[in-house]
Enzyme design. Structure first.
Site, PDB file in Angstrom:
ATOM      1  N   ASP A   1       0.829  -1.200   0.000  1.00 18.59           N
ATOM      2  CA  ASP A   1       0.000   0.000   0.000  1.00 18.59           C
ATOM      3  C   ASP A   1       0.864   1.251   0.000  1.00 18.59           C
ATOM      4  O   ASP A   1       1.888   1.324   0.699  1.00 18.59           O
ATOM      5  CB  ASP A   1      -0.921   0.010   1.225  1.00 18.59           C
TER       6      ASP A   1
ATOM      7  N   TYR B   1      -7.867   4.399  -3.291  1.00 23.01           N
ATOM      8  CA  TYR B   1      -7.198   4.084  -2.022  1.00 23.01           C
ATOM      9  C   TYR B   1      -7.950   4.675  -0.832  1.00 23.01           C
ATOM     10  O   TYR B   1      -8.208   5.885  -0.789  1.00 23.01           O
ATOM     11  CB  TYR B   1      -5.772   4.625  -2.059  1.00 23.01           C
TER      12      TYR B   1
END
Length: 685
Positions: A106, A302
């Site tokens: 991430d 995201y």
């Protein structure tokens, strides 16, 4: 030999998505391979900090005298359940045909930490490249691989991530052990958890201390509308106002103003969690989980972002995003789409705001889990609101004179509904007749209304998230990039930790679910020093961690400050008098303390004096008793505390390996309990 690039994602699901785009179709044990790529993954945090007793066995017990615990060299371990995948990654990194490693975890501080810890524990020295994307769509992944950056650009981000991890460990381990040992109660302390708990405790104190004040208003009825007087402290004052009123009133003044409410910005994670809690009743953690599911399905961008805008180069894509949002909500397009309202590169940090992706058009929304579907709809509605015109209305304030008093009425006329077209609730307008100054009105009725001032509201998850977001902000520089308690990515887990540790309870009421501090939580905040319960500490930390990330502060300087704070806490903290009242054990009294005369009770690990100022205690794994194979039962300890001695049979001798009978004795030297043995003297013939 053909060289390959190893890609490491944070989770298997993300790894599979990346592998598909890269053409790595051959399934292996723990990874995918094909073309020029090998794609593997972690399982969240593969590497974790070791517990204190790995540094020294004595730390297995919680003793105040062993504090502070500050590792000279930090050590990591791989949990047994994740060891196989780590060995897979380590082998892949060391393959001769792997030329470089691509970090596809991430795109944020924690993702950097997850990758780098694996990389370092595997002993890898190969070059690092960084994938930094805000969407899991195929196009976004492809573009991300075309724009890979050098891992060296993220060295400071990794330094900030490790500082956060180490500092949380230092404060959590040392403060938790210090206060647990001093107050004989497991008290979990953390640099973000504790100030968050303090917010809840402070709010409850304000509610408990609140004294409602009654007030009264006089109200005149004119048929189409009613006008209200000022608030009076007593009913007699309100009656006095009505007593001067006659059958006719006169319009004293009329003031009209056109006002507007600009469209709200797009969602970041915190504002989404707040609205999901208020509108849908979801907890912060549930919202984050649903968001993560949508992200991994490539249906939204995201989730762990603190930005509420898109970058300027996305302006041309806004109309397509709006069409996508209309499809999700089954709603018409805004009358005017204003991309400039949602695009501002200067207000975007690591990731832009949360928006749905074009991949939504390729699925059936009805097949999504209900939670994900409702969150996706909420995100889409916010897109439609954010690009719409302002909500415009005319507000009219009219003052009416009757008798010796002034009465007021306000009206509202909608001019342009604008972004409120997409609100869940209907936009209401309260109209009043158009009257001019001097107009006479007939009073059709009069009444007195009674009310009282309201206490502050209990925190909900939504309002607590808001408070966490701004806590301590006034004490941090205006241009600071990190303010408040925690980050968008961590706030949900902080709330869940407070609940799981029993410091906070969720309580349902007519209006929803409130967060209420439990008695232990209130007691903990009562004994914690200001620095550990103030939002300023963690706000300063987040600000300085951002400085480390930008290279404006060294990691060593940051850690030196944290270590200094921990040392100072351990050396200077004094137990609060009478604290035994705050942390009653509720355990059965075993006997009286030989040191202070207080009550000694049993818990899982031993027998301890209830008076927190007295540190008398007998651990169940006491070395002397263990060596003699004497079980410290409640009955045995009770007799020792009362008589100071107890005859025992079958005591083990380490020297001879045999068993013998003797009398076990207990005395106290003011610092430690002292055990001894007395033997029956043999009679001489």
């Amino acid at each position: 030999m053909m060289k390959k690039r190893l890609v490491i994602a944070e989770k298997p699901s993300v790894g599979m998505s990346v592998a598909k785009v890269l053409g790595a179709k051959e399934r292996r044990d723990g990874y995918m391979e094909g073309c020029d790529y090998i794609v593997s993954w972690g399982v969240g945090h593969l590497a974790e900090l070791v517990p204190p007793d790995v540094y020294d066995e004595k730390y297995a017990k919680w003793h105040q005298n062993d504090l502070p615990i500050i590792p000279a060299k930090w050590r990591y371990q791989i949990p047994s359940a994740k060891y196989k995948q780590f060995k897979t990654l380590q082998a892949l990194m060391n393959r001769e045909d792997v030329s470089e490693v691509i970090n596809a975890c991430d795109a944020g501080r924690e993702g950097e930490l997850i990758f780098r810890n694996i990389y370092l524990m595997a002993g890898c020295k190969k070059p690092i490249r960084r994938l930094w994307i805000s969407s899991m769509e195929d196009d976004a992944i492809e573009q991300g691989f075309e724009e890979l950056r050098s891992g060296k650009e993220y060295e400071n981000l990794f330094a900030a991530a490790r500082c956060r991890e180490w500092a949380d460990w230092l404060v959590g381990i040392n403060a938790t052990r210090l206060f647990s040992a001093l107050y004989h109660h497991t008290l979990n302390v953390g640099r973000v958890v504790s100030p968050t708990l303090a917010l809840l405790v402070q709010r409850e104190a304000e509610i408990d201390a609140f004294i409602p004040n009654p007030f009264y208003t006089a109200e005149l009825d004119f048929g189409d509308f009613a006008a209200v007087s000022e608030k009076f402290k007593s009913k007699d004052e309100a009656n006095a106002a009505l007593s001067t009123a006659n059958g006719t009133a006169v319009v004293r003044s009329v003031e009209s103003k056109e006002k507007s409410e600009k469209a709200p910005a797009l969602y970041d994670l915190t504002t989404l969690q707040r609205d999901a809690n208020r509108i849908l009743g979801y907890t912060a953690q549930q919202t984050l989980d649903y968001m993560q599911g949508l992200y991994e399905k490539k249906l939204c961008t995201y989730p762990r972002t603190d930005s509420r805008y898109l970058t300027d180069d996305m302006k041309r894509a806004v109309k397509a995003i709006v069409l996508c949002a209309c499809g999700i909500c089954d709603l018409p397009q805004p009358t005017a789409v204003l991309p400039e309202q949602v695009c501002n590169s200067k207000k975007v940090t690591d990731h832009h705001a949360i928006i749905p992706t074009m991949a939504v058009g390729e699925i059936r929304l009805s097949e999504l889990p209900r939670g994900e579907r409702e969150i996706l709809r909420l995100i889409a509605q916010q897109v439609l609101r954010a690009v719409s015109e302002a909500h415009r209305f005319r507000e009219t304030t009219m003052e009416i004179s009757c008798g010796d008093y002034i009465y007021t009425v306000k009206g509202k006329a909608i001019l342009t509904v604008g972004w409120k077209t997409y609100n869940e609730t209907e936009v209401n307008a309260k109209s009043i007749p158009e009257l001019s100054e001097g107009a006479e009105l007939k009073v059709l009725g009069a009444d007195i209304k009674e009310g009282e001032t309201k206490p502050p509201a209990h925190f909900t998850e939504g309002s607590l998230l808001s408070a966490m977001e701004v806590a301590g902000s006034k004490d941090i520089p205006e241009d600071a990039e990190r303010k408040g308690l925690g980050t968008p990515a961590t706030r949900a887990s902080i709330i869940e930790k407070l609940i799981s540790t029993g410091f906070v309870e969720r309580k349902k009421n007519k209006k929803g679910v409130s967060l209420i501090p439990a008695r232990t939580g209130v007691s903990l905040i009562t004994v914690l020093p200001e620095q550990l319960q103030s939002p300023l500490l963690t706000a300063e930390w987040e600000h300085k961690l951002k400085m480390v990330e930008h290279g404006e502060m060294s990691a060593a300087a940051f850690m030196a400050e944290i270590e200094g704070m921990v040392k100072d806490l351990v050396s200077t903290y004094q137990v609060i008098d009478g604290a035994e009242v705050l942390f009653p054990s509720g355990h059965e009294v075993v006997g009286k303390c030989p040191r202070c005369g207080g009550d000694v009770t049993e818990n899982k690990v031993g027998f301890f004096c209830e008076d927190s100022n007295c540190r008398f205690g007998i651990w169940k794994n006491n070395n002397y008793l263990v060596s003699k194979k004497i079980a410290p039962t409640k009955k045995l300890i009770s007799i020792l505390l009362k008589e100071g001695r107890i005859p025992l049979k079958n005591i083990y001798s380490e020297r001879t390996g045999k068993y013998f009978d003797a009398t076990l004795t207990l005395t106290d030297d003011g610092t430690h309990p002292v055990f001894g043995l007395e033997f029956e003297k043999k009679k001489h013939k």
